[in-house]
Motif scaffolding. Structure first.
Motif, mmCIF file in Angstrom:
data_model
loop_
_atom_site.group_PDB
_atom_site.id
_atom_site.type_symbol
_atom_site.label_atom_id
_atom_site.label_comp_id
_atom_site.label_asym_id
_atom_site.label_seq_id
_atom_site.Cartn_x
_atom_site.Cartn_y
_atom_site.Cartn_z
ATOM 1 N N LYS A 302 -23.931 -5.882 16.601
ATOM 2 C CA LYS A 302 -23.675 -7.281 16.953
ATOM 3 C C LYS A 302 -25.009 -7.977 17.181
ATOM 4 C CE LYS A 302 -19.081 -6.897 18.992
ATOM 5 N NZ LYS A 302 -18.453 -7.751 17.975
ATOM 6 N N PRO A 303 -25.189 -9.220 16.791
ATOM 7 C CA PRO A 303 -24.201 -10.091 16.150
ATOM 8 C C PRO A 303 -24.196 -9.992 14.625
ATOM 9 C CG PRO A 303 -26.178 -11.333 16.573
ATOM 10 C CD PRO A 303 -26.451 -9.934 17.076
ATOM 11 N N ASN A 306 -21.296 -9.944 11.868
ATOM 12 C CA ASN A 306 -20.651 -11.189 11.461
ATOM 13 C C ASN A 306 -21.405 -11.770 10.263
ATOM 14 O OD1 ASN A 306 -19.801 -13.961 11.258
ATOM 15 N ND2 ASN A 306 -19.058 -13.831 13.373
ATOM 16 N N LYS A 363 -23.021 -21.443 15.246
ATOM 17 C CA LYS A 363 -22.035 -22.012 16.169
ATOM 18 C C LYS A 363 -20.637 -21.488 15.833
ATOM 19 C CE LYS A 363 -20.258 -26.415 17.912
ATOM 20 N NZ LYS A 363 -20.374 -27.899 17.841
ATOM 21 N N GLU A 364 -20.305 -21.467 14.529
ATOM 22 C CA GLU A 364 -18.997 -20.970 14.093
ATOM 23 C C GLU A 364 -18.818 -19.493 14.453
ATOM 24 O OE1 GLU A 364 -18.555 -21.724 9.953
ATOM 25 O OE2 GLU A 364 -18.759 -23.904 10.162
ATOM 26 N N GLY A 366 -20.014 -18.108 17.069
ATOM 27 C CA GLY A 366 -19.997 -17.943 18.524
ATOM 28 C C GLY A 366 -21.363 -17.769 19.135
ATOM 29 N N TYR A 367 -22.414 -18.143 18.388
ATOM 30 C CA TYR A 367 -23.781 -17.977 18.896
ATOM 31 C C TYR A 367 -24.532 -19.306 18.871
ATOM 32 C CZ TYR A 367 -22.738 -13.036 18.425
ATOM 33 O OH TYR A 367 -22.156 -11.789 18.548
ATOM 34 N N GLU A 368 -23.879 -20.343 19.399
ATOM 35 C CA GLU A 368 -24.478 -21.676 19.404
ATOM 36 C C GLU A 368 -25.800 -21.699 20.171
ATOM 37 O OE1 GLU A 368 -23.227 -26.302 20.529
ATOM 38 O OE2 GLU A 368 -21.908 -24.620 21.032
#
Length: 536
Positions: A302-303, A306, A363-364, A366-368
């Motif tokens: 992670k991350p 993704n 951002k999409e 989940g790491y804005e």
């Protein structure tokens, strides 16, 4: 320490590059540099040269003259003056017949037949024939010999001398890239008598069929070859001898070329290329290569598990600026998972430099607010500069990157010696790869196939995609080029979209020579050919 040493230069270079890019034309740096080198070769007065032998200064020490037990490109380059294979590559990495006059593969890519050139002799006077070929293939494909290139021939089931000049090789299973493996330097043929005479010491006593014969090797200073007056190809060789001299220090190597102590040097340090080109009878030549530079992303952590994060990284890095800063424009941006010079390359739609798109994807995912990570790489100046550039670029989209340069042995242990996937500490890895078989297989399978995860091979992205693996295997189940092309086109598109790497650049090969020297050149895989060396 390294940050203080390089950061000021890096930031200055980056600023200059951004200014240059804002006003650059459509012509690539590679095209401009190649044209300049050609013009300089034509316009300069021809330098003076005494005698008919040449000296080539090289970057590193030579390791072995046994092609089947060599895994460095440099040693293989020197071997090419003395040793030859059944097939080989021309200067554009297109396969050509050498000691085999013709060759064919069965439709299922399991049986390969070579018709050999007649009347060829090894340097020790023994005849080149089917039995000599069988001895060599049997040697490299025998795991008990523990030769470094065994993996390229481990699928060989048996080799038969059908008659004096016909060889039949049968594989245990289909392998569509096998002809390219035979064109690799590892498949060069050594005199069976020399193998019998020298045993493991054959690495110090190469005996082949090439245009030059081995003369001497002082491992602390040089290796010298001399003209083979009985060479089978009419018109070669054209020089009396070649001395290969390891000179690790960049400045010393360039000085040898300037004074005439060396006639050809490689590599040329990119920072000195423009300043010496066109002076003292020197020509610098840069050509497109198949040496890809990329940053592998550990897809199991992670991350980075993704795909949107991995794609964001590709949008966040300005590849044009990267090329300017790290390689001073000598190269091109990657536009597929393999370089254009490889067989079955298929161009993809590039990831443009778009930091806003990168932020949107983060951002999409989940790491804005971004995240922190670490990149590993070599401790040479180019690798450090590359990683610092990546650090700066990713920082602009909220990804904090810690740069960790390592000595090559340490880096190798921490990356390639990991026995279990879950023990891998690597997050990001800056590296490169040269596919020296000239085929898409060697540019994809060792790096991106599910079965190539360390320690088996070099998939440091720990990338696994069942459909991609099926396509990679399908391309090896046939010798039909159209079927292989279709499979590789699909897998390139798929992996490009999955983004297990930050796709960066394909660097140029760089060499410098006196303008009286012809016929010495670098191949796209970074190897050198001096077989046709000529003084004019």
């Amino acid at each position: 320490m390294f940050k203080r040493k390089y950061l000021a230069t890096f930031l200055t270079s980056l600023l200059a590059v951004m200014l240059v890019i804002s006003g650059c034309s459509g012509q690539s740096s590679t095209e401009t540099n190649q044209k300049k080198a050609t013009d300089d070769k034509q316009d300069q007065p021809i330098a003076k040269k005494e005698g008919n032998s040449i000296t080539i200064a090289i970057k590193d020490n030579l390791i072995s003259m046994d092609p089947q037990d060599t895994n460095d490109t440099l040693s293989g380059s020197i071997q090419s003056t003395m040793l030859e294979g059944l097939v080989g590559f021309d200067k554009d990495m297109k396969m050509i017949p050498v000691l085999a006059e013709s060759y064919e593969a069965s439709e299922d890519a399991k049986v390969f037949i070579f018709k050999l050139r007649e009347g060829v002799k090894f340097h020790d006077g023994t005849p080149f024939n089917a039995e000599a070929v069988k001895v060599n293939i049997d040697r490299v494909s025998n795991p008990d010999n523990k030769l470094k290139r065994y993996s390229m021939f481990e699928l060989v089931e048996k080799t038969e001398a059908v008659d004096e000049y016909t060889v039949k090789v049968t594989l245990k299973e289909p392998f569509g890239a096998m002809l390219n493996n035979f064109a690799h330097p590892a498949a060069r043929i050594v005199s069976p008598e020399a193998i019998k005479k020298y045993g493991k010491d054959i690495a110090m006593h190469p005996v082949g069929t090439g245009p030059f014969k081995f003369l001497e090797w002082d491992q602390s200073d040089h290796l010298t070859v001399e003209k083979n007056p009985e060479y089978w190809q009419e018109g070669l060789p054209k020089v009396d001898g070649i001395k290969f001299k390891p000179v690790p220090e960049n400045g010393a190597r360039v000085a040898m070329l300037q004074t005439g102590e060396a006639d050809f040097i490689y590599p040329i340090p990119t920072e000195q290329a423009e300043s010496i080109n066109g002076k003292d009878g020197i020509v610098v030549e840069n050509r497109p290569s198949i040496v890809a530079r990329y940053m592998a992303i550990n897809t199991t952590k992670k991350p980075f598990d993704n795909v949107k994060v991995r794609q964001a990284i590709n949008y966040a890095i300005n590849k044009e600026a990267f090329l300017k800063v790290v390689y001073r424009g000598y190269g091109s941006e990657m536009d597929s998972i393999i370089p254009e010079g490889l067989q079955f390359y298929s161009k993809q739609t590039p990831y443009p430099y778009d930091p806003e798109k990168a932020k949107e994807l983060l951002k999409e995912a989940g790491y804005e607010k971004g995240f922190e990570t670490t990149v590993w790489g070599g401790n040479n100046s180019d690798a450090i500069k590359a990683m610092e550039f990546i650090q700066q670029q990713l920082g602009l989209v909220g990804i904090k990157v810690n740069v960790i340069p390592m000595e090559s042995g340490t880096l190798s242990d921490k990356i390639w010696s990991v026995q279990n996937e879950e023990d891998a500490e690597v997050e990001l890895y800056y590296g490169g790869w040269s596919s020296s078989t000239g085929d898409a297989d060697w540019g994809i399978r060792p790096l991106l196939a599910g079965g190539s995860i360390p320690p088996k091979s070099y998939n440091v992205a720990y990338y696994q995609n069942e459909k991609a693996d099926q396509l990679i295997n399908a391309a090896l189940q046939t010798a039909d080029p159209e079927k292989r092309k279709a499979a590789y086109a699909e897998v390139q598109e798929m992996i490009w979209e999955d983004a297990p790497w930050a796709f960066l650049v394909v660097e140029d090969t760089m060499a410098g020579m006196k303008n009286y020297l012809h016929g010495v050149y670098l191949l796209p895989d970074g190897s050198m050919s001096a077989r046709e060396a000529e003084i004019k």
